[in-house]
Scaffold this active site. Structure first.
Site, short mmCIF file in Angstrom:
data_model
loop_
_atom_site.label_atom_id
_atom_site.label_comp_id
_atom_site.label_asym_id
_atom_site.label_seq_id
_atom_site.Cartn_x
_atom_site.Cartn_y
_atom_site.Cartn_z
N GLU A 121 0.82 -1.22 0.00
CA GLU A 121 0.00 0.00 0.00
C GLU A 121 0.85 1.27 0.00
O GLU A 121 0.70 2.13 0.86
CB GLU A 121 -0.95 0.00 1.20
CG GLU A 121 -2.01 -1.08 1.16
CD GLU A 121 -3.12 -0.79 0.16
OE1 GLU A 121 -3.26 0.37 -0.26
OE2 GLU A 121 -3.80 -1.76 -0.22
N ASP A 122 1.75 1.37 -0.96
CA ASP A 122 2.57 2.57 -1.13
C ASP A 122 3.49 2.87 0.04
O ASP A 122 3.90 4.01 0.22
CB ASP A 122 1.70 3.79 -1.44
CG ASP A 122 1.23 3.76 -2.87
OD1 ASP A 122 2.03 3.41 -3.73
OD2 ASP A 122 0.06 4.08 -3.12
N ALA A 123 3.80 1.85 0.82
CA ALA A 123 4.85 2.04 1.82
C ALA A 123 6.16 1.68 1.14
O ALA A 123 6.16 1.01 0.11
CB ALA A 123 4.61 1.15 3.02
N GLY A 253 5.07 7.72 -1.70
CA GLY A 253 5.05 6.64 -0.72
C GLY A 253 5.56 7.11 0.62
O GLY A 253 6.15 8.18 0.74
N ARG A 286 -1.50 2.20 -12.29
CA ARG A 286 -1.12 3.60 -12.47
C ARG A 286 -0.48 3.87 -13.83
O ARG A 286 -0.47 5.00 -14.29
CB ARG A 286 -0.18 4.03 -11.36
CG ARG A 286 -0.94 3.97 -10.05
CD ARG A 286 -0.10 4.36 -8.90
NE ARG A 286 -0.85 4.05 -7.68
CZ ARG A 286 -0.31 3.77 -6.53
NH1 ARG A 286 0.99 3.80 -6.41
NH2 ARG A 286 -1.05 3.49 -5.49
#
Ligand SMILES: [Zn+2]
Length: 518
Positions: A121-123, A253, A286
């Protein structure tokens, strides 16, 4: 004669129209439509357009190298990146606008890999050793200007100026009443000292704020009397868990882990470990193809020791020009750069787990990507509260991060808890941890506003030496009923009492009917 301007189609043709151009002029290059910020995104023509728009927003939030004359500045707040780099992959506008004078990021070695769960999750996982070597180190400069001639009030005509108190010789303040440059000042420590000419008294002002600051620079104004000074502070802001980063393709992120070198995976070819790990799921939806291109191009560029031009629309072949039919595509060009140096054509590498030393089952896409540090940092945003200041009217916790307030538990949060059936938790949040109050209610008239304490008249017992004084139990009576017979205690939110008072002001009586039936 009328003048018409025609946009320039990247392929040099008429854009699907059959008729001849009515234009007298034509755009010089398709990048003419891009703004300064937009023209800095490499190969933006390969990205999904919303991603380019996100990047344009984020480029304005980068913690960059924004000034050359830092030492002479007194900005209110200024973010500064200590270790910036020039991007390997750049557009023609980058040079045109001299962005090398004001770089905005760092070439980070990025591995696209699902390593543990810490890049979900975009970490993103940052290499702690890289950070220790200076990657993404930054500062916030803040300037406080004090003008003592401004502080003169009508009643107080005395002159004030900066001077250290004669009594407190070993204070942390310099003899001119201002702090030493380079000194660290912790919260509530003395910052500067003011001398009052009439009363001949010195007063020291303390550093407000919750974190220690470093005095970066002190500038004084005024030749005869030292009345005006600017103190510039420095807050170190090195990357920690929770800080925000972004590539130049709208791929932002948050740092979730800072792992030492040894725990990061390493390449089987070069032995290199990535600076940064991002999750492969960041790409399919994306469609930021330019970021993949940038990674391959920067890898090839660094192998060949040259910058790679990534001007959008530049690689489209002009059919009007005489070009060989089998001209190489952009991907071929970049892949060839890697192949020549013995690397995988697609930019992937065999990697080994840093924890187990075993080979990873897939080849991993790895290469340098220019990453920006964004100015949203946890240390400026985190909020905590156990107990603290409450509002005088509602007795509920106050809001505001600076004042140690709480985070609002609003209607939507309440609805969510109701939907989960978490009744006790809901009661805890909305009542016990908020404005819990035990009110006295008169069960005869039902009022919560007419009750009040009465001081017991006679002593209950003789005080014994060495023991705490005996207190009479508090007596509450209802003023309306003139008796204490019907008094009961009921737990309720304090605002309910406030509501009753407001209604009473509008001549509306609110009564409670008490019973023990439950
Ligand atoms: Zn009553």
């Amino acid at each position: 004669m009328k003048v018409f301007m025609e946009i320039r189609c990247p392929d040099g043709r008429d854009g699907g129209r059959k008729d001849a151009f009515p234009a007298t002029h034509e755009e010089i290059h398709p990048t003419g439509m891009l703004s300064v910020v937009a023209s800095l995104t490499p190969w933006s023509d390969h990205n999904q357009s919303p991603r380019n728009m996100y990047q344009c927003q984020m480029a304005k939030q980068t913690m960059a190298f924004s000034l050359q004359a830092l030492c002479n500045r007194a900005d209110q707040k200024l973010y500064h990146l200590k270790t910036p780099q020039s991007p390997i992959v750049r557009t023609s506008a980058y040079k045109k606008y001299c962005i090398d004078e004001y770089p905005t990021g760092t070439n980070a070695i990025v591995a696209v890999l699902s390593y543990t769960g810490y890049d979900m999750e975009d970490a993103m996982i940052l290499n702690k050793s890289s950070v220790d070597r200076g990657m993404f180190h930054g500062l916030i400069y803040q300037t406080e200007t004090i003008d003592l001639s401004d502080q003169k009030s009508r009643s107080d005509r005395s002159r004030k100026f900066f001077r250290r108190s004669n009594i407190n010789k070993n204070s942390s303040i310099d003899s001119d009443g201002l702090p030493y440059v380079g000194q660290t000042i912790k919260p509530n420590e003395e910052l500067y000292s003011i001398h009052n000419e009439v009363t001949n008294e010195s007063r020291s002002i303390k550093h407000k704020g919750s974190e220690p600051v470093i005095v970066d620079y002190v500038a004084i104004d005024g030749k005869k009397l030292l009345q005006k000074a600017s103190i510039r502070f420095r807050h170190p802001r090195n990357p920690i868990i929770g800080d925000k980063f972004s590539s130049r393709h709208g791929q932002k992120g948050v740092c979730s882990q800072l792992w030492p070198d040894v725990d990061m995976p390493f390449s089987g070819v070069t032995g290199m470990r990535p600076d940064l790990i991002i999750n492969p799921h960041a790409f399919p939806s994306r469609m930021t193809i330019a970021m993949l291109l940038e990674s391959v191009a920067a890898k090839g560029g660094s192998l060949h020791g040259k910058y790679v031009d990534a001007t959008p629309f530049a690689n489209s072949k002009n059919v009007n020009e005489e070009t060989p039919p089998q001209s190489k595509t952009l991907v071929d060009e970049l892949g060839e750069m890697l192949n020549v140096k013995g690397f995988n054509y697609h930019g992937t590498e065999v990697m080994y787990s840093g924890v187990y030393g075993t080979e990873l089952t897939c080849e991993i896409f790895m290469g340098p990507v220019y990453y920006q540090r964004l100015r949203h940092m946890v240390s400026d945003k985190y909020q905590v509260r156990s107990t603290g200041t409450i509002d005088q009217i509602t007795h509920q916790p106050i809001k505001g991060r600076k004042r140690g307030g709480g985070i609002r538990f609003g209607e939507m949060e309440r609805d969510s808890m109701l939907a989960h059936g978490a009744a006790y938790l809901l009661h805890d949040r909305l009542h016990t941890c908020s404005d819990y109050h035990i009110a006295d209610v008169c069960s005869i008239c039902g009022s919560i506003l007419t009750t009040s304490f009465v001081k017991p008249e006679r002593r209950v017992g003789r005080a014994v030496k060495g023991l705490p004084p005996i207190r009479a139990s508090k007596k509450v009576i209802c003023h309306a009923c003139q008796t204490s017979r019907g008094m009961e205690t009921v737990a309720m939110p304090y605002v309910f009492k406030y509501l009753a008072a407001e209604l009473a002001a509008m001549n509306i009586k609110l009564t409670l009917q008490l019973n023990n039936a439950a």
